[in-house]
Motif scaffolding. Structure first.
Motif, PDB file in Angstrom:
ATOM      1  N   VAL A  91      15.592-142.082 -65.738  1.00 17.95           N
ATOM      2  CA  VAL A  91      14.591-141.514 -64.828  1.00 17.95           C
ATOM      3  C   VAL A  91      14.772-140.001 -64.789  1.00 17.95           C
ATOM      4  O   VAL A  91      15.890-139.496 -64.649  1.00 17.95           O
ATOM      5  CB  VAL A  91      14.728-142.093 -63.406  1.00 17.95           C
ATOM      6  CG1 VAL A  91      13.736-141.415 -62.452  1.00 17.95           C
ATOM      7  CG2 VAL A  91      14.488-143.594 -63.422  1.00 17.95           C
ATOM      8  N   HIS A 105      17.294-142.817 -60.691  1.00 15.61           N
ATOM      9  CA  HIS A 105      16.433-141.934 -59.895  1.00 15.61           C
ATOM     10  C   HIS A 105      17.250-141.160 -58.866  1.00 15.61           C
ATOM     11  O   HIS A 105      17.078-139.941 -58.709  1.00 15.61           O
ATOM     12  CB  HIS A 105      15.357-142.762 -59.195  1.00 15.61           C
ATOM     13  CG  HIS A 105      14.512-141.976 -58.252  1.00 15.61           C
ATOM     14  ND1 HIS A 105      14.639-142.058 -56.882  1.00 15.61           N
ATOM     15  CD2 HIS A 105      13.532-141.066 -58.475  1.00 15.61           C
ATOM     16  CE1 HIS A 105      13.777-141.246 -56.307  1.00 15.61           C
ATOM     17  NE2 HIS A 105      13.092-140.633 -57.249  1.00 15.61           N
ATOM     18  N   VAL A 113      11.829-147.384 -57.709  1.00 11.27           N
ATOM     19  CA  VAL A 113      12.978-146.483 -57.520  1.00 11.27           C
ATOM     20  C   VAL A 113      13.280-146.243 -56.040  1.00 11.27           C
ATOM     21  O   VAL A 113      14.121-145.414 -55.706  1.00 11.27           O
ATOM     22  CB  VAL A 113      12.737-145.137 -58.233  1.00 11.27           C
ATOM     23  CG1 VAL A 113      12.508-145.339 -59.708  1.00 11.27           C
ATOM     24  CG2 VAL A 113      11.554-144.377 -57.608  1.00 11.27           C
ATOM     25  N   TRP A 117      16.391-147.369 -60.003  1.00  8.47           N
ATOM     26  CA  TRP A 117      16.585-146.660 -58.733  1.00  8.47           C
ATOM     27  C   TRP A 117      17.898-145.876 -58.725  1.00  8.47           C
ATOM     28  O   TRP A 117      17.990-144.804 -58.111  1.00  8.47           O
ATOM     29  CB  TRP A 117      16.545-147.640 -57.555  1.00  8.47           C
ATOM     30  CG  TRP A 117      17.694-148.606 -57.507  1.00  8.47           C
ATOM     31  CD1 TRP A 117      17.818-149.786 -58.173  1.00  8.47           C
ATOM     32  CD2 TRP A 117      18.897-148.450 -56.731  1.00  8.47           C
ATOM     33  NE1 TRP A 117      19.016-150.387 -57.873  1.00  8.47           N
ATOM     34  CE2 TRP A 117      19.687-149.591 -56.986  1.00  8.47           C
ATOM     35  CE3 TRP A 117      19.366-147.477 -55.856  1.00  8.47           C
ATOM     36  CZ2 TRP A 117      20.939-149.777 -56.392  1.00  8.47           C
ATOM     37  CZ3 TRP A 117      20.608-147.656 -55.256  1.00  8.47           C
ATOM     38  CH2 TRP A 117      21.381-148.792 -55.531  1.00  8.47           C
ATOM     39  N   ARG A 130      11.825-153.239 -54.795  1.00  4.17           N
ATOM     40  CA  ARG A 130      12.246-152.919 -56.173  1.00  4.17           C
ATOM     41  C   ARG A 130      12.102-154.146 -57.067  1.00  4.17           C
ATOM     42  O   ARG A 130      11.617-154.060 -58.202  1.00  4.17           O
ATOM     43  CB  ARG A 130      13.698-152.422 -56.188  1.00  4.17           C
ATOM     44  CG  ARG A 130      13.908-151.062 -55.561  1.00  4.17           C
ATOM     45  CD  ARG A 130      15.207-150.433 -56.025  1.00  4.17           C
ATOM     46  NE  ARG A 130      16.385-151.234 -55.685  1.00  4.17           N
ATOM     47  CZ  ARG A 130      17.165-151.027 -54.626  1.00  4.17           C
ATOM     48  NH1 ARG A 130      16.878-150.035 -53.788  1.00  4.17           N
ATOM     49  NH2 ARG A 130      18.225-151.771 -54.407  1.00  4.17           N
ATOM     50  N   VAL A 134       9.738-142.498 -65.398  1.00  2.00           N
ATOM     51  CA  VAL A 134      10.630-143.607 -65.737  1.00  2.00           C
ATOM     52  C   VAL A 134      10.397-143.945 -67.202  1.00  2.00           C
ATOM     53  O   VAL A 134       9.271-144.238 -67.613  1.00  2.00           O
ATOM     54  CB  VAL A 134      10.346-144.848 -64.864  1.00  2.00           C
ATOM     55  CG1 VAL A 134      11.282-145.998 -65.257  1.00  2.00           C
ATOM     56  CG2 VAL A 134      10.511-144.518 -63.392  1.00  2.00           C
TER      57      VAL A 134
END
Length: 415
Positions: free
Chosen positions: A188, A285, A160, A282, A167, A234
């Motif tokens: 997330v 997140h 993330v 990500w 990543r 996650v």
């Protein structure tokens, strides 16, 4: 078909054998709990069972009120054995409690049903001997678990994080090792705790206890990364989770942390947007972090922010904290809101804008005659200098009110 790996919990045959052996030697019920007063293993009854013990065996965990009581007595911070007073209203008999400590780590609590003065020196010596053996077993498990958790934390943080190469590497590693599936529904959740004094380790333990149940569920596989007073969860769902599903999960996290931590602790939960692929975790997140900011700034959210329901706040909360100040609120609106002299006009403006400028609907909701409403709207226009028939002017006022809400909690707003 891949098998998604689930970490074993502390316990096992060695701990059960130690607890059973001590109970038989004492002729008393014995239980080994983790630092959050959740049962790891327990002996058979010896006719000294109470309602708490029976309920715990039936449910697999003590009820929240019992956990709160034990933790409020500071048992999880004890450095030496002591007696825990009973509570008739909870159905709890007194316990002799021994903190299971090894090299500064609080690993658990060994509890023996006994009133103060009931135990002989020989019995307390036996409890101390077994407690040392339990500590050795649990510390070995802790070392293995810590290494595993550190690896997981590193992978999640890279998954993330801001570096696209890291990543990609983390995603490939998670898939190759069978730690997470690729999709199709990735969410997330970011959790943060503040306002609690004392060692940060308490918060880490509480976060782990509150979030671990959601790491493996009937519909989701997840991984957890905890950093002192915050955590990232996650999850990859087999079917798309509904808003209600994620709201129930978030409320469960908040409720658990309220049980495990002092009442002064403030918990906020941010849920990111739903993504179709693990490589986009990500994005979810980053959105979850924005949702956490919303949960902190908007009391009406009750400590839980969901990116999918933030609306225009999702845009405004991406501004840096340095930019979120009263000068960002348009001057015309500040003239109306400043000093709190026009609370009725503020209510009218909010209702008017929320109902797309519909006079009939606004009058109905406010329960005022249309003539009175038109009079209030003229007052608003005179004070602000803006035309409520102009869409751009209405947008300025509407966004300004949203900014005002971000900057001022109800308690801070002028009366």
């Amino acid at each position: 078909m891949k098998r998604w790996i689930q970490r074993a919990s502390p316990g096992g045959e060695a701990l059960q054998s130690l607890v059973d052996g001590l109970a038989e030697e004492l002729g008393r019920s014995v239980v080994l709990d983790d630092p959050l007063v959740r049962m790891i293993c327990t002996s058979r009854h010896f006719g000294d069972e109470d309602r708490v013990r029976v309920r715990t065996l039936l449910q697999g965990i003590a009820d929240d009120e019992t956990i709160r009581y034990v933790l409020s007595r500071g048992v999880a911070q004890w450095t030496r054995p002591g007696h825990l007073d009973g509570r008739d209203d909870l159905g709890l008999q007194p316990r002799y409690c021994v903190p299971i400590l090894e090299r500064g780590h609080m690993l658990g609590i060994l509890m023996v049903v006994a009133k103060e003065g009931d135990l002989t020196e020989a019995e307390t010596a036996a409890i101390a001997r077994v407690s040392r053996a339990v500590a050795a077993e649990m510390y070995a498990e802790r070392l293995a678990s810590d290494a595993d958790e550190e690896q997981t934390r590193s992978l999640v943080n890279r998954l993330v994080g801001p570096d696209s190469a890291q990543r990609s590497t983390a995603r490939r590693r998670l898939l190759d090792d069978g730690l997470l599936p690729a999709g199709p529904h990735v969410v997330v959740t970011h959790v943060a705790v503040s306002g609690l004094r004392g060692p940060s380790g308490r918060i880490e333990v509480a976060l782990r206890g509150a979030l671990e149940p959601f790491r493996q569920t009937r519909t989701a596989h997840g991984l957890l990364a905890i950093e002192q007073d915050r955590a990232v969860l996650v999850q990859v769902f087999e079917r798309e989770p509904s808003e209600e599903d994620l709201d129930l999960q978030s409320r469960g996290i908040v409720r658990s942390l309220e049980t495990f931590l002092d009442r002064g602790a403030a918990t906020v939960v941010g849920v990111g947007g739903r993504r179709a692929e693990l490589g986009d975790a990500w994005i979810s997140h980053d959105q979850a972090r924005v949702a956490v900011r919303a949960a902190r700034r908007l009391p009406q959210l009750g400590g839980i922010g969901d990116w999918e329901r933030l609306g225009e706040y999702a845009v405004l909360l991406q501004l840096p904290d340095s930019a979120l100040n009263d000068f960002l609120v348009p001057e015309p609106l500040r003239r109306l809101l400043g000093g709190g002299a026009h609370a009725r006009l503020e209510e009218t403006l909010r209702c008017f804008l929320e109902n797309a400028g519909s006079v009939p609907r606004t009058a109905e909701i406010l329960e005022v005659h249309r003539t009175s409403l038109y009079y209030r709207l003229r007052q608003i226009q005179e004070i602000t200098g803006l035309d409520l028939d102009d869409g751009a002017h209405r947008l300025v006022l509407h966004m300004g009110l949203r900014l005002w809400d971000l900057l001022h909690t109800p308690a801070e707003r002028p009366a």
